[in-house]
Design an enzyme around this catalytic site. Structure first.
Site, PDB file in Angstrom:
ATOM      1  N   TYR A  38      28.998 -11.636 -37.279  1.00 13.03           N
ATOM      2  CA  TYR A  38      27.673 -11.381 -37.830  1.00 13.03           C
ATOM      3  C   TYR A  38      26.829 -10.307 -37.279  1.00 13.03           C
ATOM      4  O   TYR A  38      27.154  -9.807 -36.146  1.00 13.03           O
ATOM      5  CB  TYR A  38      26.754 -12.666 -37.779  1.00 13.03           C
ATOM      6  CG  TYR A  38      26.093 -13.038 -36.485  1.00 13.03           C
ATOM      7  CD1 TYR A  38      26.684 -13.471 -35.384  1.00 13.03           C
ATOM      8  CD2 TYR A  38      24.812 -13.135 -36.406  1.00 13.03           C
ATOM      9  CE1 TYR A  38      26.070 -13.661 -34.237  1.00 13.03           C
ATOM     10  CE2 TYR A  38      24.052 -13.223 -35.163  1.00 13.03           C
ATOM     11  CZ  TYR A  38      24.765 -13.851 -34.011  1.00 13.03           C
ATOM     12  OH  TYR A  38      24.008 -13.978 -32.868  1.00 13.03           O
ATOM     13  N   ARG A  56      28.295  -1.718 -34.205  1.00 16.16           N
ATOM     14  CA  ARG A  56      28.863  -2.681 -33.527  1.00 16.16           C
ATOM     15  C   ARG A  56      29.623  -3.759 -34.204  1.00 16.16           C
ATOM     16  O   ARG A  56      30.639  -4.553 -33.867  1.00 16.16           O
ATOM     17  CB  ARG A  56      27.674  -3.445 -32.706  1.00 16.16           C
ATOM     18  CG  ARG A  56      27.830  -4.622 -32.039  1.00 16.16           C
ATOM     19  CD  ARG A  56      26.787  -5.301 -31.138  1.00 16.16           C
ATOM     20  NE  ARG A  56      25.682  -5.662 -32.086  1.00 16.16           N
ATOM     21  CZ  ARG A  56      24.773  -6.330 -31.765  1.00 16.16           C
ATOM     22  NH1 ARG A  56      24.288  -6.077 -30.498  1.00 16.16           N
ATOM     23  NH2 ARG A  56      23.750  -6.819 -32.646  1.00 16.16           N
ATOM     24  N   ARG A  89      43.156 -25.014 -44.484  1.00 24.78           N
ATOM     25  CA  ARG A  89      43.170 -25.049 -43.221  1.00 24.78           C
ATOM     26  C   ARG A  89      44.272 -25.048 -42.432  1.00 24.78           C
ATOM     27  O   ARG A  89      45.386 -25.605 -42.414  1.00 24.78           O
ATOM     28  CB  ARG A  89      42.132 -26.252 -42.786  1.00 24.78           C
ATOM     29  CG  ARG A  89      41.985 -25.938 -41.255  1.00 24.78           C
ATOM     30  CD  ARG A  89      40.808 -27.361 -40.769  1.00 24.78           C
ATOM     31  NE  ARG A  89      40.576 -27.327 -39.457  1.00 24.78           N
ATOM     32  CZ  ARG A  89      41.315 -27.515 -38.565  1.00 24.78           C
ATOM     33  NH1 ARG A  89      42.521 -28.123 -38.798  1.00 24.78           N
ATOM     34  NH2 ARG A  89      40.746 -27.505 -37.331  1.00 24.78           N
ATOM     35  N   LYS A 108      30.279 -10.206 -31.412  1.00 24.32           N
ATOM     36  CA  LYS A 108      29.161 -11.222 -32.014  1.00 24.32           C
ATOM     37  C   LYS A 108      29.417 -12.031 -32.932  1.00 24.32           C
ATOM     38  O   LYS A 108      29.728 -11.939 -34.223  1.00 24.32           O
ATOM     39  CB  LYS A 108      28.052 -10.029 -32.555  1.00 24.32           C
ATOM     40  CG  LYS A 108      26.762 -10.537 -33.016  1.00 24.32           C
ATOM     41  CD  LYS A 108      25.714  -9.615 -33.164  1.00 24.32           C
ATOM     42  CE  LYS A 108      24.420 -10.010 -33.539  1.00 24.32           C
ATOM     43  NZ  LYS A 108      23.822 -10.942 -32.586  1.00 24.32           N
ATOM     44  N   GLU A 157      22.131 -13.723 -20.057  1.00 27.49           N
ATOM     45  CA  GLU A 157      21.197 -13.345 -21.420  1.00 27.49           C
ATOM     46  C   GLU A 157      20.448 -14.459 -21.809  1.00 27.49           C
ATOM     47  O   GLU A 157      20.409 -15.560 -21.316  1.00 27.49           O
ATOM     48  CB  GLU A 157      21.836 -12.426 -22.318  1.00 27.49           C
ATOM     49  CG  GLU A 157      23.132 -13.282 -22.881  1.00 27.49           C
ATOM     50  CD  GLU A 157      24.167 -12.341 -23.876  1.00 27.49           C
ATOM     51  OE1 GLU A 157      23.703 -11.261 -24.329  1.00 27.49           O
ATOM     52  OE2 GLU A 157      25.343 -12.852 -23.814  1.00 27.49           O
ATOM     53  N   LEU A 172      26.454  -9.957 -24.817  1.00 26.03           N
ATOM     54  CA  LEU A 172      26.475  -9.006 -25.997  1.00 26.03           C
ATOM     55  C   LEU A 172      25.835  -7.739 -25.829  1.00 26.03           C
ATOM     56  O   LEU A 172      24.945  -7.670 -25.120  1.00 26.03           O
ATOM     57  CB  LEU A 172      25.693  -9.706 -27.235  1.00 26.03           C
ATOM     58  CG  LEU A 172      25.610  -9.005 -28.501  1.00 26.03           C
ATOM     59  CD1 LEU A 172      27.193  -9.416 -29.359  1.00 26.03           C
ATOM     60  CD2 LEU A 172      24.479  -9.314 -29.338  1.00 26.03           C
TER      61      LEU A 172
HETATM   62  N1  PDD Z   1      20.865 -12.230 -31.464  1.00 26.45           N
HETATM   63  N2  PDD Z   1      22.250 -11.313 -26.536  1.00 26.45           N
HETATM   64  C1  PDD Z   1      22.682 -12.629 -27.556  1.00 26.45           C
HETATM   65  C2  PDD Z   1      23.387 -13.604 -26.920  1.00 26.45           C
HETATM   66  C3  PDD Z   1      22.381 -12.321 -28.856  1.00 26.45           C
HETATM   67  O1  PDD Z   1      22.336 -13.388 -29.900  1.00 26.45           O
HETATM   68  C4  PDD Z   1      21.661 -11.259 -29.346  1.00 26.45           C
HETATM   69  C5  PDD Z   1      20.980 -10.841 -30.685  1.00 26.45           C
HETATM   70  C6  PDD Z   1      21.149 -10.226 -28.095  1.00 26.45           C
HETATM   71  C7  PDD Z   1      20.547  -8.929 -28.698  1.00 26.45           C
HETATM   72  O2  PDD Z   1      21.097  -8.119 -29.373  1.00 26.45           O
HETATM   73  P1  PDD Z   1      20.295  -7.039 -30.461  1.00 26.45           P
HETATM   74  O3  PDD Z   1      19.508  -6.351 -29.646  1.00 26.45           O
HETATM   75  O4  PDD Z   1      21.563  -6.332 -30.953  1.00 26.45           O
HETATM   76  O5  PDD Z   1      19.777  -7.935 -31.692  1.00 26.45           O
HETATM   77  C8  PDD Z   1      21.733 -10.410 -26.968  1.00 26.45           C
HETATM   78  C9  PDD Z   1      20.554 -12.083 -32.809  1.00 26.45           C
HETATM   79  C10 PDD Z   1      19.301 -11.461 -33.209  1.00 26.45           C
HETATM   80  C11 PDD Z   1      20.541 -13.465 -33.500  1.00 26.45           C
HETATM   81  O6  PDD Z   1      21.745 -14.083 -33.155  1.00 26.45           O
HETATM   82  O7  PDD Z   1      19.672 -13.828 -34.270  1.00 26.45           O
END
Ligand code: PDD
Length: 283
Positions: free
Chosen positions: A33, A52, A100, A145, A177, A201
């Site tokens: 995603y 990405r 599945r 992601k 993070e 990420l």
């Molecule tokens: N999440 N680290 C993690 C684990 C994340 O899920 C996200 C973003 C980030 C920051 O990435 P970016 O700056 O590219 O949004 C770091 C999204 C926004 C979400 O899951 O809603």
């Protein structure tokens, strides 16, 4: 009011947008995603998000059904159809719907879903996030992601139950993070965030902030940091496409840097907004 959602070629009212119970996103979390911010009607750093997305899909050998230009056009069209001026566009691609069975299926079409989420994106926030530290329970390829987000759901639920806005995930004594954000601390006008690796990420908002850091006079140190360092920092910041540059003013009930949004977070957020008007810092 009902949104218009995109599902594999069609723009549909959300009540009519459907995905199969056999979709591998549902049965295996076999999908990827992205979330791209929309500020003042502009998609922010869209090309970097799509790059990405392509990388994540490549890492799990999932063939995207559309080119980058087509995906960019779909983002713009979906935002337009929903009159979205502030919030984000969510995109999810899965390996598709099939009976599945664990290995990759052949001859099926990936499922591509996109929807908008309206969200207020103030240029400055009067209150910072409250964070709750939790153990990082995730898999070892966090650079992808993946839609497999159960560990983050549990982390963020624990944070919500503690009256907090975001989780701060910890592994081997250092912060990895946020639950859905990149974590930073500030000491003596130096921003500190851990290096990119399979453990985190690669945040697009992180890259955006680094791209304009030089013009602020703040410096950058790329290294991991502990919870104790975060608690003693001048400022703590989390960044993401949903929260943008967000000051954090409390961790585990302890105030950070006086408990108010700090000057570094405020300045970085302001510049982020200025550049968003031009489509983002990354061009
Ligand atoms: N999440 N680290 C993690 C684990 C994340 O899920 C996200 C973003 C980030 C920051 O990435 P970016 O700056 O590219 O949004 C770091 C999204 C926004 C979400 O899951 O809603």
């Amino acid at each position: 009011m009902s949104r218009i959602v995109y599902v594999s070629g069609d723009f549909l009212p959300e009540e009519e947008a459907k995905v199969s119970v056999f979709d591998r996103g549902f049965t295996f979390a076999d999908g990827i995603y992205e979330v791209t911010a929309v500020i003042d009607g502009k998609l922010v750093d869209l090309d970097a998000h799509l790059a990405r997305l392509e990388r994540s899909c490549g890492e799990i050998r999932l063939d995207l059904p559309c080119s980058r230009a087509e995906l960019a056009a779909l983002h713009a069209e979906l935002a337009r159809r929903n009159g979205l001026t502030s919030g984000g566009v969510y995109l999810q691609v899965t390996r598709g719907a099939v009976d599945r069975s664990f290995p990759f299926p052949t001859g099926i079409r990936p499922t591509l879903v996109m929807f908008t989420q309206a969200r207020a994106m103030p240029r400055q926030v009067s209150r910072g996030y409250k964070l709750l530290s939790v153990p990082d329970l995730r898999w070892k390829r966090r650079d992808i992601k993946s839609v497999g987000l159960l560990a983050q759901v549990l982390a963020k639920q624990a944070a919500a139950e503690a009256g907090c806005d975001e989780a701060l995930m910890i592994e081997d004594g250092v912060i990895t993070e946020g639950g859905s954000s990149t974590a930073w601390i500030v000491r003596d006008r130096t921003l500190i965030s851990r290096p990119l690796s399979n453990a985190v990420l690669p945040g697009i908002t992180r890259a955006a902030v680094l791209s304009y850091l030089a013009e602020t006079g703040f410096s950058f140190e790329e290294r991991a940091f502990t919870l104790e360092e975060a608690l003693a920092a001048d400022e703590v910041i989390v960044t993401a496409a949903t929260s943008l540059v967000m000051p954090a003013t409390e961790i585990d009930g302890q105030p950070i840097g006086g408990g108010q949004p700090g000057p570094v977070a405020r300045r970085l957020r302001e510049i982020y907004f200025d550049l968003a008007a031009e489509g983002g810092a990354l061009g």
